[in-house]
Design an enzyme around this catalytic site. Sequence first.
Site: not given
Ligand code: NAD
Length: 343
Positions: A140, A220
Amino acid sequence: MTKVGVVGYGTIGKRVADAVVAQRDMDLVGVAKTSPNFEAQAAIANGYDLYAAVPERRERFDEAGMPVAGDLDALVAAADAIVDATPSGIGAQNRETYEKHDTPAIYQGGEDADVADTSFNARANYEDAEGADHVRVVSCNTTGLSRLLAPLREEYGVEKSRVTLVRRGGDPGQSSRGPINDILPDPVSLPSHHGPDVKTIFPDSSIDTLGLKVPSTLMHMHSVNVTLEEATDPEAVTQLLAEESRLFLVPEDTGIDGTGKLKEFALDAGRSRGDIWENCIWAESVAVRGRDLYLFQAIHQESDVVPENVDAIRAVTETAGKAESIATTDETLGMGLGRQFER
Ligand code: NAD
């Protein structure tokens, strides 16, 4: 129609799934989940097919009375492209499944850059991802910085960027994150990982980033200083940035004095989940001293990467060029919070 599978249906995955459904040229095959929690229930309510991300856990969905269309393999086999939105490190583990099915995959910023052939920001380097098998949409914060730096580099050239990132402690649903009552240098030493991450998009850039974590879940905030190669004035920079569809110049005299009111504004504007896909740059903060540009921008961590994922799908499947994809994504999502102020 491009058939898209979303693996990981959490903060990012559920937003990407909704954005895919909004596209005229894409079909959502389904979403892969590990557990039959409230988000799985929401997927079913939206009419999205559920796939079991971990086959051994499939019976949990059966026990919860949630119909499952298949396992991860079936989802990947049925899709023309996968968006992997699993927690950091899981995408790298899933990579071999995507390779086995020869299905191009888009990973998120929590993965190491070497998971992919290229890191991606639609405005900055769309072409690098065209036809690629593995693409990583940067985080992000890096997305927000790349969108800002791209036009500045093109118009003036950028000698050096110095950015202090005041980062939210966690997302609203992350009750285990903090700090609750503190201000943490994070990391305490230079650089934070964001500067090196920006260099995955602009390898020739000179950028130093410092990070802090604060007790907020909303957004942020970046305090930006960019030394340009040419002197300019605030009016010219403001005009340049205002022409970018994914930069929202927060107008003066609106009473939007911080991230709380920005979120309130987005909710009032009817944005689903209060999402803000655009960088939010306070127009009043844009200042120039010689070749030094200063500004504040807020970044909605839960949603600014969503349009980038949609564009990355078109890039890897080579179904549209950069300008067409960005325009289509912007139109279908309803990009442009600034339109609320047009009379
Ligand atoms: P999150 O924890 O909200 O969601 C991840 C989901 O994946 C959860 O529902 C979890 O149960 C599921 N999961 C776990 N293991 C899994 C598997 N083996 N197969 C399929 N699903 C599985 O996480 P998020 O915040 O959505 O982050 C996901 C990615 O996006 C990360 O790489 C993170 O760094 C990136 N990201 C997050 C944000 C943020 O602020 N939340 C912003 C930009 C990028």
